[in-house]
Scaffold this active site. Structure first.
Site, PDB file in Angstrom:
ATOM      1  N   ASP A 129      -9.903  -3.666  -4.877  1.00 49.31           N
ATOM      2  CA  ASP A 129      -9.152  -2.705  -4.417  1.00 49.31           C
ATOM      3  C   ASP A 129      -8.931  -1.476  -5.423  1.00 49.31           C
ATOM      4  O   ASP A 129      -8.779  -1.760  -6.887  1.00 49.31           O
ATOM      5  CB  ASP A 129      -7.548  -3.389  -4.500  1.00 49.31           C
ATOM      6  N   HIS A 159      -7.861  -5.362  -0.835  1.00 50.57           N
ATOM      7  CA  HIS A 159      -6.692  -4.797  -0.181  1.00 50.57           C
ATOM      8  C   HIS A 159      -6.413  -4.895   1.355  1.00 50.57           C
ATOM      9  O   HIS A 159      -7.257  -4.796   2.212  1.00 50.57           O
ATOM     10  CB  HIS A 159      -6.896  -3.030  -0.245  1.00 50.57           C
ATOM     11  N   SER A 199       0.830  -1.144   0.094  1.00 52.00           N
ATOM     12  CA  SER A 199       0.197  -0.110   0.056  1.00 52.00           C
ATOM     13  C   SER A 199       0.926   1.261  -0.034  1.00 52.00           C
ATOM     14  O   SER A 199       1.830   1.370  -1.011  1.00 52.00           O
ATOM     15  CB  SER A 199      -0.840   0.019   1.248  1.00 52.00           C
TER      16      SER A 199
END
Length: 401
Positions: A345, A375, A190
């Site tokens: 995501d 995610h 991320s």
């Protein structure tokens, strides 16, 4: 009797409303639909607690979310089973945590440096302690977690500076940790994936030793086009993914500026000038996405930020902030790249754009796309898929490092 019945009905209605509030539909291909709904509900509840607490003057939204996240970390943190030596260190002023398997028999061990995610602002190395422990044990390698300074207190480039500083120190003194300096990989997920790729780009600029491997898990790679299909598919808090467009806009601004001066423009995707959109369109183009992900894409006319907003939006064009805007030459000089993208995501398309660019340049790339997973799933150890993924990923690291 009527009073009791009335109370019961009230509780039933409240229960139904609460269930509706927490419920999020997942696609048919979801790997663990019940557990995934639970995860999504927990994140939504945490977000709303922070919003309410902030509104009541109990603290900033960021600090309340951090405290709630710390509670979750305490509940999910794995105790060291004695197979690892875990040490708190400081690398040239940057706090780190070093995980060393006690079974290592060589003085030239490979190592993996981990940069945690959390929107550059929310999570910390404690939230990734279990992940680092598992990778160190399964891959039987040294793992170093960087505790970089976080936004909004320390906006760009402070977090990146810390990551570069800590990594360069470790590469220079690797042998003191029984690590082979030529077998060091860098990973991040991320926002940590953003920092990991930006760090690799900075190593080039500073003529530092190069990495053996760059590993990116559902990375945040650009703040240039916020109307990519995956962003439009996950626009707000009611989205299936808890990484959605409005959250990304919030976090990107905290990282860029320390506050949020451009929310409306970024929601409308008008924060980048038309001239710059034309200039950088070769790096971020829908034609680079797989055909199945090319949804209807009709971005609004771009403009410069609204008059009176004293904000330098050039940060969004900086490849150290938006690594997808790095030059072809810079991408060619990257080490071999491992990329993982998740199906559910908002950042899915960031990863596919990077994969397309790297392949077009003939770069060494291993791209693993996780269908039916969202995610952040790597940290959800109550998912069978997360445990399986970490084992497979650790095997991959053993082979590549």
């Amino acid at each position: 009797m009527n009073t009791k019945l009335g109370v019961l009905l009230v509780w039933v209605v409240l229960g139904v409303l609460f269930a509706y509030y927490l419920y999020t539909p997942f696609p048919d291909n979801a790997k663990h639909p019940i557990k995934q709904r639970f995860s999504r509900a927990a994140v939504r509840l945490m977000h709303d607690i922070a919003m309410v607490g902030s509104g009541l003057g109990l603290g900033s939204e960021v600090n309340i979310t951090r405290r709630v996240s710390e509670l979750n970390t305490l509940l999910s943190r794995e105790p060291n089973d004695g197979t690892l030596e875990v040490e708190e260190r400081v690398f040239d002023g940057v706090p780190v945590r070093v995980y060393t398997p006690k079974t290592l028999q060589t003085k030239a061990s490979p190592a993996l440096v981990n940069i945690h995610g959390g929107g550059w602002a929310y999570l910390d190395i404690d939230g990734y302690d279990a992940f680092c422990q598992r990778v160190a044990k399964h891959a039987n390698i040294v793992v170093v977690a960087i505790d970089y300074r976080r936004a909004p207190e320390y906006p760009f480039p402070a977090p990146l500076d810390d990551c570069v500083t800590a990594l360069k120190y470790f590469m220079k003194y690797a042998q003191k940790f029984n690590v082979d300096p030529e077998r060091i990989g860098l990973t991040g997920d991320s926002a940590g994936g953003n920092l990991a790729m930006a760090t690799a780009l900075r190593l080039q600029k500073e003529s530092a030793p190069q990495l053996k491997l760059l590993s990116l898990m559902y990375p945040t790679l650009q703040a240039f086009d916020l109307n990519l299909p995956s962003y439009l598919a996950h626009p707000n808090r009611w989205s299936t993914s808890f990484c959605m467009k409005d959250t990304l806009i919030h976090c990107m601004q905290l990282y860029a500026f320390g506050h949020e001066p451009l929310t409306s423009a970024m929601v409308d995707n008008t924060h980048i000038s038309q001239e710059d959109r034309i200039k950088y369109s070769k790096f971020i183009n829908l034609d680079m996405l797989p055909s199945k992900y090319r949804a209807k894409h009709t971005p609004k006319a771009s403009s410069t930020p609204r008059a009176g907003t004293e904000v330098d939006t050039g940060v969004f064009l900086d490849p150290f902030f938006s690594p997808l805007l790095a030059s072809d030459e810079a991408l060619r000089r990257l080490p071999p790249v491992y990329l993982m993208t998740a199906d559910i995501d908002a950042l899915r398309d960031d990863g596919f754009l990077l994969a397309s660019r790297l392949r077009s340049l003939g770069r060494d790339l291993d791209h693993q796309h996780m269908e039916g997973l969202e995610h952040g799933f790597v940290l959800f150890f109550y998912y069978e898929s997360a445990l399986e993924y970490i084992e497979n990923y650790s095997s991959y690291l053993k082979a590549k490092l």
